[in-house]
Design a protein around this motif. Sequence first.
Motif, PDB file in Angstrom:
ATOM      1  N   ASP A  81       0.805  -1.221   0.000  1.00  7.35           N
ATOM      2  CA  ASP A  81       0.000   0.000   0.000  1.00  7.35           C
ATOM      3  C   ASP A  81       0.839   1.274   0.000  1.00  7.35           C
ATOM      4  N   GLU A 200      -7.376  15.137   8.955  1.00  2.51           N
ATOM      5  CA  GLU A 200      -6.891  15.992   7.866  1.00  2.51           C
ATOM      6  C   GLU A 200      -6.005  17.101   8.414  1.00  2.51           C
ATOM      7  N   GLN A 213       6.200  12.171   3.134  1.00  3.67           N
ATOM      8  CA  GLN A 213       4.945  11.489   2.871  1.00  3.67           C
ATOM      9  C   GLN A 213       4.320  11.097   4.207  1.00  3.67           C
ATOM     10  N   VAL A 215       1.009   8.975   5.937  1.00  2.00           N
ATOM     11  CA  VAL A 215      -0.139   8.082   5.761  1.00  2.00           C
ATOM     12  C   VAL A 215      -0.762   7.817   7.126  1.00  2.00           C
ATOM     13  N   HIS A 250      -7.708   7.067  -0.578  1.00  3.07           N
ATOM     14  CA  HIS A 250      -7.260   8.458  -0.625  1.00  3.07           C
ATOM     15  C   HIS A 250      -8.491   9.356  -0.582  1.00  3.07           C
ATOM     16  N   HIS A 251      -8.533  10.268   0.409  1.00  2.00           N
ATOM     17  CA  HIS A 251      -9.688  11.145   0.542  1.00  2.00           C
ATOM     18  C   HIS A 251      -9.257  12.484   1.129  1.00  2.00           C
ATOM     19  N   CYS A 255      -4.102   9.823   2.872  1.00  2.00           N
ATOM     20  CA  CYS A 255      -3.974   8.421   2.468  1.00  2.00           C
ATOM     21  C   CYS A 255      -4.184   7.549   3.704  1.00  2.00           C
ATOM     22  N   LYS A 256      -5.234   6.731   3.686  1.00  2.00           N
ATOM     23  CA  LYS A 256      -5.524   5.841   4.811  1.00  2.00           C
ATOM     24  C   LYS A 256      -5.233   4.402   4.406  1.00  2.00           C
TER      25      LYS A 256
END
Length: 325
Positions: A81, A200, A213, A215, A250-251, A255-256
């Motif tokens: 992932d 968020e 990055q 996550v 992804h929202h 990234c979850k």
Amino acid sequence: WGVGRDTGGDDRDGGMTTVSAILIPFLACLLYIRGNIENFSSGKIVGNSRTRVFCEENRVKVSNRFTRRVQEQAFSSLKSDVPDIVRRGQPEGSEFSKDAVTIVACVSGGCDSMAMLDILDSIRNRIHVDIDLHVAHFDHNLRGDESDGDREFVLSTCKELYKLSDNRLHVRKWGPNSFPPRTTQGIQEKARLWRGQELERIVESLIDKDKRQVVVALAHHADDSVETILLKLLRGAAISSLKGIDSVVHHNGVCKIRPLLSLSKEELKRYLTEVGLEWREDSSNSKLIYDRNKVRKLLIPLLSELSGSSKALADRFNSLDSQVR
């Protein structure tokens, strides 16, 4: 994740066979539940009652085959992932590099998230993966002293056992002045929206600060995916929609990932027991006022019995998941 769809021919008969295999025992379960739901006892808090000792040398060494398999299985999912995650090839305890991936683990204090936290820490320090580990805890302020106990348990564990500094611990408390505000009407949906917005903000602040990055790791497991498919079936979803939980989403710039989807609840409890760790039990998870709790407490145990085992049930639903993706 089981057998994929055969794209070389007409799979309508195979699809109907799969759905029938689910619907027949499912209808039997409904009859069973109708006669027994009033006798089900809920609300009892259970858990590991052993005394917690915050000392690295007193922890059970993760040396047996089962715990290594669990860690490697989660690491395999993590690599799939988040391709940028790499082994750094440095000894245990070494600092992560400037190119490390930041992982924000959402930890409630329950079995699933505590197992995920320990697995991520083991991936970081024993498999030597370049991870900057952070923890987010969301206090919904709904269960009084129990909520306070969850928060203190998570914070003390992170600081004393995993040596996480304050700037890597992100605690958010829900209240009437939050958005959406904490009210009794539609509380589950509002809580979900509130957690999403707070995540968020956390991710945005870390990206701005470290330029890495970032996550978010969630502790959903194989049983959760089975529950999701059953709930969709109950609500009348089309056959093409009968899939479980996605491993990565992804929202709104977040990234979850869900590194535990290949592991069952039973395996996570065994993992915590074998490494000598405690967890907290949320009393609301035992109340049969939510559809998911009814599916978890009443429907799945009977389906597992009819299927032969919980693993056999999960394998069959994983096969269905693969066919509809």
